[in-house]
Design a protein around this motif. Structure first.
Motif, PDB file in Angstrom:
ATOM      1  N   ARG B 108       0.824  -1.205   0.000  1.00 47.57           N
ATOM      2  CA  ARG B 108       0.000   0.000   0.000  1.00 47.57           C
ATOM      3  C   ARG B 108       0.861   1.260   0.000  1.00 47.57           C
ATOM      4  O   ARG B 108       0.356   2.358  -0.021  1.00 47.57           O
ATOM      5  CB  ARG B 108      -0.915   0.001   1.221  1.00 47.57           C
ATOM      6  N   SER B 109       2.146   1.091   0.054  1.00 50.07           N
ATOM      7  CA  SER B 109       3.012   2.245   0.186  1.00 50.07           C
ATOM      8  C   SER B 109       2.974   3.121  -1.064  1.00 50.07           C
ATOM      9  O   SER B 109       2.998   2.628  -2.183  1.00 50.07           O
ATOM     10  CB  SER B 109       4.452   1.786   0.442  1.00 50.07           C
ATOM     11  N   THR B 110       2.910   4.409  -0.838  1.00 49.93           N
ATOM     12  CA  THR B 110       2.981   5.349  -1.957  1.00 49.93           C
ATOM     13  C   THR B 110       4.302   6.109  -1.925  1.00 49.93           C
ATOM     14  O   THR B 110       4.469   7.111  -2.606  1.00 49.93           O
ATOM     15  CB  THR B 110       1.829   6.372  -1.860  1.00 49.93           C
ATOM     16  N   VAL B 111       5.196   5.615  -1.105  1.00 48.42           N
ATOM     17  CA  VAL B 111       6.448   6.335  -0.888  1.00 48.42           C
ATOM     18  C   VAL B 111       7.333   6.292  -2.133  1.00 48.42           C
ATOM     19  O   VAL B 111       7.465   5.258  -2.783  1.00 48.42           O
ATOM     20  CB  VAL B 111       7.206   5.726   0.312  1.00 48.42           C
ATOM     21  N   VAL B 112       7.898   7.440  -2.455  1.00 48.29           N
ATOM     22  CA  VAL B 112       8.870   7.510  -3.544  1.00 48.29           C
ATOM     23  C   VAL B 112      10.236   7.809  -2.944  1.00 48.29           C
ATOM     24  O   VAL B 112      10.344   8.454  -1.900  1.00 48.29           O
ATOM     25  CB  VAL B 112       8.507   8.595  -4.577  1.00 48.29           C
ATOM     26  N   ARG B 113      11.269   7.311  -3.584  1.00 47.14           N
ATOM     27  CA  ARG B 113      12.632   7.485  -3.056  1.00 47.14           C
ATOM     28  C   ARG B 113      13.553   8.031  -4.139  1.00 47.14           C
ATOM     29  O   ARG B 113      13.201   8.086  -5.302  1.00 47.14           O
ATOM     30  CB  ARG B 113      13.168   6.150  -2.539  1.00 47.14           C
ATOM     31  N   GLY B 114      14.727   8.367  -3.708  1.00 45.84           N
ATOM     32  CA  GLY B 114      15.744   8.810  -4.659  1.00 45.84           C
ATOM     33  C   GLY B 114      15.769  10.312  -4.883  1.00 45.84           C
ATOM     34  O   GLY B 114      16.475  10.801  -5.750  1.00 45.84           O
ATOM     35  N   GLY B 115      15.029  11.051  -4.067  1.00 46.15           N
ATOM     36  CA  GLY B 115      14.974  12.500  -4.240  1.00 46.15           C
ATOM     37  C   GLY B 115      16.105  13.251  -3.572  1.00 46.15           C
ATOM     38  O   GLY B 115      16.235  14.465  -3.743  1.00 46.15           O
ATOM     39  N   PHE B 116      16.918  12.545  -2.809  1.00 42.63           N
ATOM     40  CA  PHE B 116      18.120  13.148  -2.228  1.00 42.63           C
ATOM     41  C   PHE B 116      19.335  12.292  -2.581  1.00 42.63           C
ATOM     42  O   PHE B 116      19.219  11.075  -2.739  1.00 42.63           O
ATOM     43  CB  PHE B 116      18.024  13.221  -0.699  1.00 42.63           C
ATOM     44  N   GLY B 117      20.465  12.918  -2.675  1.00 42.08           N
ATOM     45  CA  GLY B 117      21.714  12.176  -2.840  1.00 42.08           C
ATOM     46  C   GLY B 117      22.333  12.250  -4.214  1.00 42.08           C
ATOM     47  O   GLY B 117      23.452  11.789  -4.414  1.00 42.08           O
ATOM     48  N   SER B 118      21.627  12.858  -5.158  1.00 40.29           N
ATOM     49  CA  SER B 118      22.155  12.827  -6.527  1.00 40.29           C
ATOM     50  C   SER B 118      23.392  13.711  -6.697  1.00 40.29           C
ATOM     51  O   SER B 118      24.360  13.314  -7.348  1.00 40.29           O
ATOM     52  CB  SER B 118      21.073  13.245  -7.512  1.00 40.29           C
ATOM     53  N   ILE B 119      23.385  14.883  -6.096  1.00 37.27           N
ATOM     54  CA  ILE B 119      24.555  15.772  -6.251  1.00 37.27           C
ATOM     55  C   ILE B 119      25.769  15.142  -5.570  1.00 37.27           C
ATOM     56  O   ILE B 119      26.856  15.048  -6.150  1.00 37.27           O
ATOM     57  CB  ILE B 119      24.282  17.175  -5.671  1.00 37.27           C
ATOM     58  N   GLY B 121      26.216  12.046  -4.921  1.00 36.93           N
ATOM     59  CA  GLY B 121      26.594  10.823  -5.628  1.00 36.93           C
ATOM     60  C   GLY B 121      27.513  11.105  -6.796  1.00 36.93           C
ATOM     61  O   GLY B 121      28.416  10.317  -7.108  1.00 36.93           O
TER      62      GLY B 121
END
Lengths: 379, 128
Positions: B108-119, B121
């Motif tokens: 049921r999770s609607t959580v999205v990930r990956g919105g932090f860490g790109s710079i 990385g």
């Protein structure tokens, strides 16, 4: 202040690795026991006083920047301002920071910069050099109560943290999926755990956003009530989840107002507010203002990248990816030269007080990510 | 000057344990702490027995490495003493310590990930 050559412990690599320092050697040794620095008690007291004094002045700069709205000079974008002002007014926890100081043991320490948002080399300064002292010079002393002050600080803020775990507050510690950053975050987590907090580590990329609840969460979808992030604010606000920071109820450590202190633009503002201060170097925005020997630093940079040193004899530039936001010019600091080794003192603030020092030495003027960490003692 | 001298050893458990399981490569530690089943406040005898034997435990389906320096009885006695002295226990369901725990919100999770860490990385490190 003396640099004393020393014979390393025969098994020093395994000893420091067992305590978590697995990045002790890169292309050249990073942790170095070939020499240590010896201070007098008076010198240590001078460093402690200077650190506390500079921290106080820096807090005045934060207030000034907020009051006078000098964000544009620091190239802080408009959308970050509410985060800064809210965090300054709400006073969420501020765990640590590290001043880099030039000090020769005779004249007053001079502030080079304040790494107030994401300082590293913490395990080395707090644990590894203390272990070295106990093994090599058990009768001597060291300016180092960092571990105790960290535990004490976490304990002091426990009651203020929101709790969502079966045992009370959980503090999440996020960092890049990188050995040094990860272990630094783990060490901080350990100090929090020793204070009685529940802790969890996660990678920055694992931080989730729940659009229905409008909350940030971890890999197991546990809400992030308190997040320690070893990740600079100037990056956070420009990333895809940056806008969520204004919505989410997460308490973030270090707080957003540290964005001001970790910006080199505070150097000219400090000099403007406290001209002639004994622990400051003349500094200016945009140009050298007649200085013959100076260092040109990007407003935002890390580990000595894109720094230019201009002396009467030489002009040295370090490489990197920074500088697009602009530069400041700071008078060349009187960093002493010990047979070609130039030490910079990293002086730590834990909570709101000076807690200890570490020494990084370089073969040149600029302290970078390959500069050696040398232990110290005083008698 | 504030007190400088301190105890003769800095007690660390978590950091050395992590150091033992991570290599010298670029990858950082992924595990830290769930809710330790041997803690008196959430004591779960079956889970604690397994945790001591395996030097770690599953919590919420995730493995957490943990150093238990003492035998199981030590933790059990700690729990008993805690209860005798009036401490309250908030028991978690045994299922949460199962390797296959799916969690009540699974699917049921609607959580999205990956919105932090790109710079960070792309730059490799974020400390200063």
């Amino acid at each position: 202040m003396e640099r004393i050559t020393s014979t390393p412990r025969a098994d020093w690599q395994s000893v420091v690795e067992a305590r978590g320092l697995k990045w002790h050697t890169g292309q050249t040794p990073y942790w170095s026991e070939d020499a240590y620095y010896r201070f007098t008690t008076d010198q240590i007291e001078t460093l402690e006083r200077a650190t506390n004094e500079l921290h106080e002045r820096c807090l005045e700069v934060v207030q000034h920047v907020i009051d006078e709205k000098r964000y544009a000079e620091l190239k802080i974008p408009e959308h970050a301002v509410p985060l800064i002002t809210k965090s300054w007014n709400d006073e969420p926890p501020s765990v640590y920071g590290r001043f880099d100081l030039a000090y020769d043991g005779k004249t007053p320490p001079k502030m080079l910069e304040y790494n107030a948002d994401t300082p590293t080399s913490l395990l080395e300064v707090s644990v590894i050099q203390w272990d070295w002292l106990q093994a090599m010079h058990p009768g001597a002393d060291q300016f180092n109560s960092i571990h105790e002050k960290l535990v004490e600080y976490w304990r002091s803020i426990m009651g203020d943290l929101e709790g969502n775990g079966p045992l009370g507050p959980i503090v999440h510690f996020a960092s890049l999926d990188d050995l040094e950053d990860g272990m630094t975050a783990a060490y901080l987590a350990e100090t929090a755990a020793q204070a009685g907090l529940q802790v969890k580590l996660l990678a920055m990329t694992d931080i989730g956003w729940d659009p229905r609840a409008r909350e940030m969460c971890d890999r197991e979808d546990v809400r992030l009530d308190t997040l320690f992030k070893l990740y600079p604010w100037e990056w956070l606000i420009h990333e895809p989840f940056g806008d969520h920071l204004r919505v989410a109820k997460t308490t973030i450590i270090e707080p957003a107002w540290k964005m001001i202190l970790s910006n080199k633009g505070i150097l000219p503002i400090l000099w403007e507010m406290f001209p002639g201060h004994g622990n400051l170097l003349p500094s200016y925005f945009d140009e050298p203002h007649g200085m013959f020997e100076y260092v040109k630093k990007p407003l935002l940079s890390r580990e000595g990248a894109n720094v230019t040193v201009h002396t009467m004899k030489e002009h040295v530039e370090s490489t990197g990816e920074y500088g697009a936001e602009g530069y400041v010019f700071q008078e060349l600091a009187p960093i002493p030269d010990f047979d070609g080794k130039r030490p910079v003192i990293g002086s730590w603030i834990i909570g709101q007080e000076a807690a200890g020092i570490g020494v990084r030495e370089s073969d040149g003027w600029v302290t970078g990510n390959t500069s050696r960490f040398a232990p110290h003692l005083f008698r | 000057m504030s007190s400088i001298k301190r105890s003769s050893a800095v007690p660390l458990v978590l950091v050395p344990a992590l150091a033992a399981v991570v290599g010298c490569g670029p990858s950082g530690p992924q595990v830290v702490s769930g809710v330790d089943p041997c803690l008196p406040q959430v004591y779960n005898e079956a889970a604690c027995t397994v945790a001591v034997r395996q030097q770690g435990y599953y919590y919420g389906g995730t493995w957490y490495h943990h150093v238990y320096a003492m035998p199981f009885l030590y933790y059990h006695n700690g729990y008993s003493g805690y209860v005798r002295s009036g401490g309250s226990v908030r028991a978690l369901s045994s299922g949460v310590y199962s390797r296959n725990y799916a969690g009540p919100a699974l699917g049921r999770s609607t959580v999205v990930r990956g919105g932090f860490g790109s710079i960070g990385g792309s730059r490799g490190f974020s400390g200063s």
